[in-house]
Design a protein around this motif. Sequence first.
Motif, PDB file in Angstrom:
ATOM      1  N   THR A  96      51.060  25.325  44.522  1.00 36.31           N
ATOM      2  CA  THR A  96      51.677  25.895  45.839  1.00 36.31           C
ATOM      3  C   THR A  96      51.044  27.131  45.676  1.00 36.31           C
ATOM      4  O   THR A  96      50.867  27.965  46.915  1.00 36.31           O
ATOM      5  CB  THR A  96      53.194  25.942  45.774  1.00 36.31           C
ATOM      6  OG1 THR A  96      53.521  24.547  45.894  1.00 36.31           O
ATOM      7  CG2 THR A  96      53.697  26.763  46.999  1.00 36.31           C
ATOM      8  N   LEU A  97      50.891  27.821  44.604  1.00 38.82           N
ATOM      9  CA  LEU A  97      50.349  29.241  44.661  1.00 38.82           C
ATOM     10  C   LEU A  97      48.774  29.124  44.814  1.00 38.82           C
ATOM     11  O   LEU A  97      48.240  30.277  44.910  1.00 38.82           O
ATOM     12  CB  LEU A  97      50.579  30.016  43.455  1.00 38.82           C
ATOM     13  CG  LEU A  97      52.270  30.286  43.131  1.00 38.82           C
ATOM     14  CD1 LEU A  97      52.284  30.809  41.830  1.00 38.82           C
ATOM     15  CD2 LEU A  97      52.630  31.182  44.119  1.00 38.82           C
ATOM     16  N   GLY A  98      48.107  27.988  44.960  1.00 41.91           N
ATOM     17  CA  GLY A  98      46.768  28.010  45.199  1.00 41.91           C
ATOM     18  C   GLY A  98      45.996  28.127  43.987  1.00 41.91           C
ATOM     19  O   GLY A  98      44.796  28.225  44.194  1.00 41.91           O
ATOM     20  N   ALA A  99      46.376  27.510  43.019  1.00 51.11           N
ATOM     21  CA  ALA A  99      45.717  27.465  41.745  1.00 51.11           C
ATOM     22  C   ALA A  99      44.616  26.310  42.027  1.00 51.11           C
ATOM     23  O   ALA A  99      44.953  25.269  42.544  1.00 51.11           O
ATOM     24  CB  ALA A  99      46.531  27.222  40.436  1.00 51.11           C
ATOM     25  N   ASP A 100      43.426  26.274  41.422  1.00 41.97           N
ATOM     26  CA  ASP A 100      42.447  25.270  41.545  1.00 41.97           C
ATOM     27  C   ASP A 100      42.508  23.924  40.823  1.00 41.97           C
ATOM     28  O   ASP A 100      42.091  22.927  41.035  1.00 41.97           O
ATOM     29  CB  ASP A 100      40.953  25.653  41.523  1.00 41.97           C
ATOM     30  CG  ASP A 100      40.927  27.022  42.323  1.00 41.97           C
ATOM     31  OD1 ASP A 100      40.420  26.698  43.609  1.00 41.97           O
ATOM     32  OD2 ASP A 100      41.105  28.306  42.028  1.00 41.97           O
ATOM     33  N   ALA A 101      43.291  24.453  39.419  1.00 43.53           N
ATOM     34  CA  ALA A 101      43.398  23.133  38.623  1.00 43.53           C
ATOM     35  C   ALA A 101      44.586  23.564  37.613  1.00 43.53           C
ATOM     36  O   ALA A 101      44.896  24.860  37.503  1.00 43.53           O
ATOM     37  CB  ALA A 101      42.525  22.874  37.773  1.00 43.53           C
ATOM     38  N   TYR A 102      45.364  22.711  37.061  1.00 41.78           N
ATOM     39  CA  TYR A 102      46.524  22.770  36.037  1.00 41.78           C
ATOM     40  C   TYR A 102      46.430  21.769  35.025  1.00 41.78           C
ATOM     41  O   TYR A 102      46.327  20.735  34.840  1.00 41.78           O
ATOM     42  CB  TYR A 102      47.844  22.513  36.908  1.00 41.78           C
ATOM     43  CG  TYR A 102      48.975  23.041  36.409  1.00 41.78           C
ATOM     44  CD1 TYR A 102      49.889  24.078  36.622  1.00 41.78           C
ATOM     45  CD2 TYR A 102      49.609  22.323  35.172  1.00 41.78           C
ATOM     46  CE1 TYR A 102      50.833  24.537  36.206  1.00 41.78           C
ATOM     47  CE2 TYR A 102      50.708  22.992  34.635  1.00 41.78           C
ATOM     48  CZ  TYR A 102      51.369  24.154  35.136  1.00 41.78           C
ATOM     49  OH  TYR A 102      52.560  24.588  34.485  1.00 41.78           O
ATOM     50  N   ILE A 103      46.071  22.521  33.826  1.00 40.27           N
ATOM     51  CA  ILE A 103      45.722  21.702  32.685  1.00 40.27           C
ATOM     52  C   ILE A 103      47.045  21.991  31.718  1.00 40.27           C
ATOM     53  O   ILE A 103      47.481  22.922  31.521  1.00 40.27           O
ATOM     54  CB  ILE A 103      44.352  22.125  32.017  1.00 40.27           C
ATOM     55  CG1 ILE A 103      43.255  21.979  33.006  1.00 40.27           C
ATOM     56  CG2 ILE A 103      44.376  21.108  30.702  1.00 40.27           C
ATOM     57  CD1 ILE A 103      41.912  22.339  32.450  1.00 40.27           C
ATOM     58  N   THR A 104      47.584  20.724  31.318  1.00 35.91           N
ATOM     59  CA  THR A 104      48.744  21.051  30.452  1.00 35.91           C
ATOM     60  C   THR A 104      48.079  21.020  28.890  1.00 35.91           C
ATOM     61  O   THR A 104      46.963  20.275  28.651  1.00 35.91           O
ATOM     62  CB  THR A 104      49.746  19.693  30.602  1.00 35.91           C
ATOM     63  OG1 THR A 104      48.890  18.629  30.341  1.00 35.91           O
ATOM     64  CG2 THR A 104      49.970  20.003  32.265  1.00 35.91           C
ATOM     65  N   LYS A 105      48.690  21.825  28.179  1.00 33.17           N
ATOM     66  CA  LYS A 105      48.579  21.924  26.780  1.00 33.17           C
ATOM     67  C   LYS A 105      49.258  20.709  25.830  1.00 33.17           C
ATOM     68  O   LYS A 105      50.379  20.306  26.302  1.00 33.17           O
ATOM     69  CB  LYS A 105      49.166  22.963  26.108  1.00 33.17           C
ATOM     70  CG  LYS A 105      48.260  24.282  26.723  1.00 33.17           C
ATOM     71  CD  LYS A 105      49.053  25.667  26.275  1.00 33.17           C
ATOM     72  CE  LYS A 105      48.467  26.798  26.462  1.00 33.17           C
ATOM     73  NZ  LYS A 105      49.057  27.998  26.169  1.00 33.17           N
ATOM     74  N   PRO A 106      48.750  20.005  24.999  1.00 33.74           N
ATOM     75  CA  PRO A 106      47.531  20.216  24.414  1.00 33.74           C
ATOM     76  C   PRO A 106      46.301  19.482  25.327  1.00 33.74           C
ATOM     77  O   PRO A 106      46.655  18.651  25.900  1.00 33.74           O
ATOM     78  CB  PRO A 106      47.443  19.601  22.999  1.00 33.74           C
ATOM     79  CG  PRO A 106      48.684  18.372  23.331  1.00 33.74           C
ATOM     80  CD  PRO A 106      49.524  18.930  24.151  1.00 33.74           C
ATOM     81  N   PHE A 107      45.190  20.229  25.549  1.00 36.95           N
ATOM     82  CA  PHE A 107      44.094  19.840  26.143  1.00 36.95           C
ATOM     83  C   PHE A 107      42.962  19.256  25.392  1.00 36.95           C
ATOM     84  O   PHE A 107      42.808  19.871  24.336  1.00 36.95           O
ATOM     85  CB  PHE A 107      43.687  20.818  27.129  1.00 36.95           C
ATOM     86  CG  PHE A 107      43.568  22.115  26.671  1.00 36.95           C
ATOM     87  CD1 PHE A 107      42.153  22.476  25.844  1.00 36.95           C
ATOM     88  CD2 PHE A 107      44.686  23.084  26.806  1.00 36.95           C
ATOM     89  CE1 PHE A 107      42.105  23.781  25.343  1.00 36.95           C
ATOM     90  CE2 PHE A 107      44.541  24.218  26.167  1.00 36.95           C
ATOM     91  CZ  PHE A 107      43.243  24.619  25.421  1.00 36.95           C
ATOM     92  N   SER A 108      42.057  18.733  26.130  1.00 37.96           N
ATOM     93  CA  SER A 108      40.861  18.359  25.172  1.00 37.96           C
ATOM     94  C   SER A 108      39.816  19.398  25.778  1.00 37.96           C
ATOM     95  O   SER A 108      39.810  19.619  26.925  1.00 37.96           O
ATOM     96  CB  SER A 108      40.349  16.932  25.383  1.00 37.96           C
ATOM     97  OG  SER A 108      39.483  16.878  26.534  1.00 37.96           O
ATOM     98  N   ASN A 109      38.897  20.048  24.972  1.00 33.89           N
ATOM     99  CA  ASN A 109      37.885  20.922  25.112  1.00 33.89           C
ATOM    100  C   ASN A 109      37.218  20.190  26.226  1.00 33.89           C
ATOM    101  O   ASN A 109      36.585  21.058  27.297  1.00 33.89           O
ATOM    102  CB  ASN A 109      36.991  21.363  23.979  1.00 33.89           C
ATOM    103  CG  ASN A 109      37.808  21.941  22.882  1.00 33.89           C
ATOM    104  OD1 ASN A 109      38.967  22.766  23.089  1.00 33.89           O
ATOM    105  ND2 ASN A 109      37.474  22.057  21.704  1.00 33.89           N
TER     106      ASN A 109
END
Lengths: 121, 728
Positions: A96-109
């Motif tokens: 909603t705030l206009g972020a281009d992506a949202y990656i949740t932790k833990p993530f892969s490099n």
Amino acid sequence: MVKKILIVDDEPSITVPLTFLMEQNHFKVMVVHTGEDALNAIDHFQPDLVLLDVMLPTIDGFQVCQNLKSNPKCTTTKVIFLSAMTRDIDLAKGNTLGADAYITKPFSNADVVKQIIDLLF
Amino acid sequence: MKQENKFWLFAIACTLFTTTIVVSLAVLFRRQLDPHQHQILIEIFKTQFWYFFSTGVFLSAAFGFTLDWFFRFYIIPLNQLIDETRVMNTVNPVHRIKIDGSREVKTLAELINSLGDQCEAAKHNLDQTIESAKAKTEAEKNILATIMAELTQGALICDTVGRILLYNREAQRVLNKVQQPIEEDRLEDEKGTETDGFIGLYRSVYSLIDIELVQHALKDIQRKMNEKKESVSSHFVLVTRERRRLRVETLPILDEDKCFAGFVLLFTDITHELEQADQLDSYLKKMAKSLRSRIAAIRSVVDLMIQFPEMESREKEDFLGIIASETEILSRLLDTKLNRTNHYAKSSWPLSPILATDFVLTLKSESIAISNMLVEVAYCDSRCMILVDHYSLVLALQFVLECLKKEWGVTCNRIRLTAPGNLVQMDFIWQGAPVTIETLRQWNERSIILPKSEYPLSLKELLAHHNAEIWPHTEDPSGNENCLRLFIPRVNSKREKEDVRKVAVLPKSRPDFYDFDLFNQAGQTPEIEARLLGALTYTIFDTETTGLDPRSGDEIISIGAIRVVNGRLLHTETIHQLVDPNRLIPPESYKFHGITDKMVKGKPTIEKTLSFFHRFAKNTVLVAHNAAFDMRMLQMKEKKTGIRFINPVLDTMHLSAVLHPSHQDHDLDAICQRFGVRITKRHDALGDAIVTGEVFLKMIPLLNNKGIFTLKEALVASQRTYYAKKKY
């Protein structure tokens, strides 16, 4: 031209490996640990992309993002949230705030690098 | 009229009558005489003047004494006989007549006494028969009363206008604690909250619970009944001022014609459950966050070490250091936090499923501020359901709109409903500047206060119970159109069935426990004076003071009060409060009330006590013995405290004089003796109030016998009595 990436996270155990990863991928990196520093850095460093943690002391990642998106100098700056908050509502708030992506932790490099390349090139 | 006055009236009447006869006879006699005889008569009269004069004086004296004797031994005793026989006949059958008078009157009194004995004996037999028959009913009634009392849920039964007809101990506990002695801090606490009410028979439930909440529940029930739904109960959450959360179930009571005859409210205190659920929730969130961050670091480092095996040794060392420290933290987390995990209860804030579109439409119809807003339903499955506590969520959204208008200076003109994924989004759109997250956070922390109603939870807490959040969103690239977006989880299909509560219908004959007959009691009449004495609610009270002269600084040191509802003294609804008079108590008054300076030291002041008493006595008729004195005491404080007692007042002393004008003695002891009321604690404020109450209740039927039925008639009669003229 080398793309600039701003990493905003209050935990060095996240920023140290992320910095290494970005440098290995030939990005110019700057690391800050608070929301205030992030806002300053956005002005001076002019990053192409911000890797933004949500839970930051005082000014949080959401506020940084809202600020950045309303700043006319930053119309092309991309924002990727890196967050341990994973509810549907949290993702929706980021988008909603206009972020281009949202990656949740833990993530892969690999995922992070792929997202960045997709957004910047 | 006073006895003396009666006597003189009677004496004058007799004298006038006799004089008239004597004078007329004399005139007639004189007419029959010729002048000569007339001359002789005057001659005789002149010579025998002293003889005639003394005869006249003696005759008058004899006449006077006879009259007095007749009055004392016949008229007064007969009047007393009437009063006392009436007492025997009505309120106190064991009363026996002891009066002085003529032999005939005494004999009559004895005969009446023996009739009384016979009547008493007959009544005793009858009573015993009735008693044994009643015992069986009583046992059944007690079982019911015990079940009510021991219910773990609080229960309130109210009639259609919201008066409490029955409540149990648990309801009293969760809603308030009226009958405990008021403590300093409690007075402190309740100061200035006029709306905060008491639980008590015949008191309005709306002084305890916002009328809007109950009305909403009743509307919900009506709707369910109209739709012929199986379950007709309605739930809402009541948040008390102490922030206790009560889940309230509302059930209708229908009469035999299936019309609303009242409703039942069942209270369950869910504060603890909710707190536990909140704790668990925040614990889980914290836990998940720490886990994720740690694992993120480890995973990232490991990935790197695999990808770049030939990295420098210094970097490799750094990375291994990170892995070591993060795993260390993880193990500690697991050791400490997880072991403490308890089995928490699931959140039990009752939420009801509703179609998202229906919710928006009711929100629109219930909020004047947005009634002319455009509603746009976009990309939304019309069967999309959400779970809400309707009343509180509507309040929350009204609060947000109010904040936008008042503090952000923008007015929403459009609501848009969308449902991407698992969330339903409600956008409140306006043209103007976007709300910052920081401002929104401030609104989130505030309690929900609207001009007409308020809810003692913060916006954030309330939304959290719905798993919802409100978030800013900019509509178009120019940034001119902005909105606040409510995220609320969508539920896919109907949840498991709610507990089915079937509608209760009252049987034709009313159950005869407690005060269910109040359903059809008077009280709808607006004019309190026109109401029957037996149908009014009373506060019987008494004060103990440092002395008898309020004008020269005597102060109240104790107040006792008890409520009378429907002709019953309510021993559970009393006040018994010592008051610090801020002065010394004179020793001569101590021997009456036994209250010492030490006992009142540190007790609440009169201001606090009166404020409490004022609320206790609200909407009732005040009754006291020698009320003029007590009222004067209260009045003296009016300027200082600003508390004015506007309740109608009845005085048992006046009423006694109305009932028994031939008796001289109308003090409380004498009346009690006459009415057969046992005095337990004389000159104890509550003790006296209770005794006054018992006396008062016995007076009502006697007043009715005298044709005094309404409050107005009682007040007028009181005013006429001699005692009413006594001023303090």
